[in-house]
Design a protein around this motif. Sequence first.
Motif, short mmCIF file in Angstrom:
data_model
loop_
_atom_site.label_atom_id
_atom_site.label_comp_id
_atom_site.label_asym_id
_atom_site.label_seq_id
_atom_site.Cartn_x
_atom_site.Cartn_y
_atom_site.Cartn_z
N HIS A 79 0.86 -1.18 0.00
CA HIS A 79 0.00 0.00 0.00
C HIS A 79 0.90 1.23 0.00
O HIS A 79 1.79 1.35 0.84
CB HIS A 79 -0.91 0.01 1.22
CG HIS A 79 -1.82 1.21 1.27
ND1 HIS A 79 -2.96 1.30 0.50
CD2 HIS A 79 -1.75 2.36 1.98
CE1 HIS A 79 -3.56 2.46 0.74
NE2 HIS A 79 -2.84 3.13 1.64
N GLN A 80 0.66 2.14 -0.94
CA GLN A 80 1.48 3.34 -1.06
C GLN A 80 0.60 4.59 -0.97
O GLN A 80 -0.52 4.63 -1.50
CB GLN A 80 2.22 3.35 -2.40
CG GLN A 80 3.30 2.29 -2.51
CD GLN A 80 4.03 2.38 -3.83
OE1 GLN A 80 3.45 2.77 -4.85
NE2 GLN A 80 5.32 2.03 -3.82
N PHE A 81 1.17 5.62 -0.32
CA PHE A 81 0.54 6.94 -0.26
C PHE A 81 1.46 7.91 -0.99
O PHE A 81 2.64 8.03 -0.65
CB PHE A 81 0.35 7.39 1.19
CG PHE A 81 -0.21 8.78 1.32
CD1 PHE A 81 -1.58 9.01 1.16
CD2 PHE A 81 0.63 9.86 1.58
CE1 PHE A 81 -2.09 10.29 1.28
CE2 PHE A 81 0.12 11.14 1.69
CZ PHE A 81 -1.26 11.37 1.54
N ILE A 82 0.91 8.57 -2.03
CA ILE A 82 1.75 9.42 -2.91
C ILE A 82 1.21 10.85 -2.86
O ILE A 82 0.02 11.09 -3.00
CB ILE A 82 1.72 8.91 -4.36
CG1 ILE A 82 2.17 7.44 -4.42
CG2 ILE A 82 2.58 9.79 -5.26
CD1 ILE A 82 2.00 6.82 -5.78
N GLU A 83 2.12 11.81 -2.63
CA GLU A 83 1.78 13.24 -2.66
C GLU A 83 2.73 13.93 -3.64
O GLU A 83 3.96 13.86 -3.49
CB GLU A 83 1.90 13.86 -1.27
CG GLU A 83 1.52 15.34 -1.26
CD GLU A 83 1.57 15.93 0.14
OE1 GLU A 83 1.35 17.14 0.26
OE2 GLU A 83 1.86 15.17 1.09
N SER A 84 2.15 14.62 -4.63
CA SER A 84 2.98 15.29 -5.66
C SER A 84 2.26 16.54 -6.14
O SER A 84 1.12 16.46 -6.65
CB SER A 84 3.23 14.33 -6.83
OG SER A 84 3.96 15.00 -7.85
N GLU A 85 2.93 17.71 -5.93
CA GLU A 85 2.42 19.01 -6.40
C GLU A 85 0.98 19.25 -5.93
O GLU A 85 0.10 19.67 -6.71
CB GLU A 85 2.49 19.09 -7.93
CG GLU A 85 3.92 19.00 -8.46
CD GLU A 85 3.96 19.09 -9.97
OE1 GLU A 85 2.86 19.13 -10.58
OE2 GLU A 85 5.06 19.12 -10.53
N GLY A 86 0.77 18.92 -4.66
CA GLY A 86 -0.53 19.18 -4.07
C GLY A 86 -1.56 18.11 -4.31
O GLY A 86 -2.68 18.20 -3.79
N PHE A 87 -1.23 17.14 -5.11
CA PHE A 87 -2.18 16.05 -5.35
C PHE A 87 -1.78 14.84 -4.49
O PHE A 87 -0.60 14.52 -4.35
CB PHE A 87 -2.19 15.66 -6.83
CG PHE A 87 -2.73 16.73 -7.73
CD1 PHE A 87 -4.11 16.85 -7.91
CD2 PHE A 87 -1.88 17.63 -8.37
CE1 PHE A 87 -4.61 17.85 -8.74
CE2 PHE A 87 -2.38 18.61 -9.19
CZ PHE A 87 -3.76 18.74 -9.38
N GLU A 88 -2.76 14.19 -3.97
CA GLU A 88 -2.55 13.00 -3.14
C GLU A 88 -3.24 11.81 -3.79
O GLU A 88 -4.34 11.95 -4.36
CB GLU A 88 -3.11 13.21 -1.74
CG GLU A 88 -2.42 14.31 -0.96
CD GLU A 88 -3.01 14.48 0.42
OE1 GLU A 88 -4.00 13.77 0.72
OE2 GLU A 88 -2.47 15.31 1.18
N SER A 89 -2.58 10.68 -3.69
CA SER A 89 -3.18 9.45 -4.23
C SER A 89 -2.67 8.25 -3.45
O SER A 89 -1.62 8.31 -2.80
CB SER A 89 -2.85 9.28 -5.72
OG SER A 89 -1.44 9.12 -5.88
N THR A 90 -3.42 7.22 -3.50
CA THR A 90 -3.01 5.96 -2.84
C THR A 90 -3.12 4.83 -3.84
O THR A 90 -3.89 4.88 -4.81
CB THR A 90 -3.91 5.65 -1.63
OG1 THR A 90 -5.26 5.50 -2.08
CG2 THR A 90 -3.81 6.75 -0.59
N SER A 91 -2.32 3.81 -3.60
CA SER A 91 -2.39 2.60 -4.45
C SER A 91 -2.19 1.37 -3.58
O SER A 91 -1.37 1.37 -2.65
CB SER A 91 -1.33 2.65 -5.55
OG SER A 91 -0.03 2.58 -5.00
N THR A 92 -2.94 0.37 -3.86
CA THR A 92 -2.84 -0.91 -3.15
C THR A 92 -2.65 -2.01 -4.19
O THR A 92 -3.46 -2.13 -5.13
CB THR A 92 -4.08 -1.19 -2.31
OG1 THR A 92 -4.26 -0.13 -1.36
CG2 THR A 92 -3.94 -2.51 -1.57
N THR A 93 -1.59 -2.78 -4.01
CA THR A 93 -1.26 -3.81 -4.99
C THR A 93 -1.00 -5.14 -4.28
O THR A 93 -0.29 -5.18 -3.26
CB THR A 93 -0.01 -3.42 -5.79
OG1 THR A 93 -0.22 -2.14 -6.39
CG2 THR A 93 0.27 -4.46 -6.88
N ALA A 94 -1.56 -6.19 -4.79
CA ALA A 94 -1.29 -7.55 -4.30
C ALA A 94 -0.58 -8.33 -5.40
O ALA A 94 -0.95 -8.23 -6.59
CB ALA A 94 -2.60 -8.25 -3.92
N SER A 95 0.44 -9.06 -4.99
CA SER A 95 1.19 -9.84 -5.99
C SER A 95 1.47 -11.24 -5.47
O SER A 95 1.59 -11.46 -4.26
CB SER A 95 2.51 -9.13 -6.34
OG SER A 95 3.33 -9.04 -5.19
#
Length: 457
Positions: A79-95
């Motif tokens: 699970h990742q939390f990404i913040e870039s130039e005021g934008f926030e996003s999350t991603s969840t990956t199963a492998s």
Amino acid sequence: MVIDLVGLIRPVLRRSVLAALLVGAALPAMAETLGDTLVAAYRHSALLDQQRAVLRAADEDVATAMASLRPVLEWTLEHQFIESEGFESTSTTASLTASMTLFDFGRSQVTIDGTKEVVLATRYALMGVEQDILLTAVQAFMAVRAATEQVELQQNSVRVLGQELQAAQDRFDVGEITVTDVAQANAQLAASRASLSSAEGDLRVALEDYAAATGAKPQGLSAPPPLPTRPASLEAAQAIAQKNHPAILQASRMVASAELGIAAAAADRKPSISGSISGRANKDGGSQMELGLQMSQTLYSGGRLSAAHRGAMADRDETRATLLNTSRQVNQAVGIAWANIDVAAAQIRAIDEQISAAQQAYDGVREEATLGARTTLDVLDAEQSLLEARADKITAEANLQLAHYQLLSSMGLLTVKDLQLGIPTYDPSAYYNAVRDAPYTSKQGDNLDRVLRALNR
């Protein structure tokens, strides 16, 4: 591990005087036999339990090596939390990834074969420990019997010398002898009482040794069984030892393992081929599948691989020298035990003649003393000579008994199976058969659970 058989036999011989009187006084109806003692020692030994655990650990090494040929399945949740130039996003990956070595030019198989040789060597080490335990039990059995009989011998000596002192006092009262004669008899009686105290102390020590070897003090011990039959010649005994002794068999397996270690070190220089397959999925419904094939080989390791190969050859040379040295030690141990049997047998024959003559001399001196032709000191000296001759025979008989069992041990035949004790023994293959294929779950795992429960019982 190589057992120092010469070092084992020497302390047994030093204490063999304790294993003195092996046949004699009446014993309790429920007296324990030598076989009972050996069975108790086999079942009681914590050292055997320790070596069995070492063997099971070696069995697991085979399972570990076997697992290297099988696929490895791994899962990852990220699970990742990404913040870039005021934008926030999350991603969840199963492998889920599966990888497996496809071909390594025999490297894994050589490792498996090497661990199997170590397992066999460890089994022979367990057999060697079993022999040590049983030989200690034989020694404890003989020591208790000897100490018990020694106490009885010294008690009888005290009684006889008490009678001698009374006779000397009576003769002194009527003026036939002097106070010096009475003092000599009194001194001899005091010395005999001191020997009795020492013998009683030896018995207490022997009982503690017996309890340590078997788990309990004996209520009484019966006479030893007939002496084991030895081979026709020393050379025949040594030939048997070379084929059967666990120390030699253990060292031979270690040589085989070291030879495979050289092959494994050489195989490390070769390439290996592996394959992998993985699948990935994220929370948005996206998915990805990857299939890979990889071939790799070490081209330069700073001399590590060359050093490992030379070290493996040195280990091989060490195990070969160990095998040769062990073989020589076993032959020496057989020769020592064989010579001790011959010496003890010859001593017994000579001492029998000595006892007969000493008894005749003692009877004659006592008769002459009643007629005034001998002094009290003459009687005491004659009695002491007779007592020493009987003690010498006790020692020779003890040495004869111990030497026969030392010979069995040095030939590798002092085991529960060879002695035919008639009890269930530890099966070293049961655990190995349950784990050699590296079970995880399923029927094999259930079988392993049953083996472990049986071992715990």
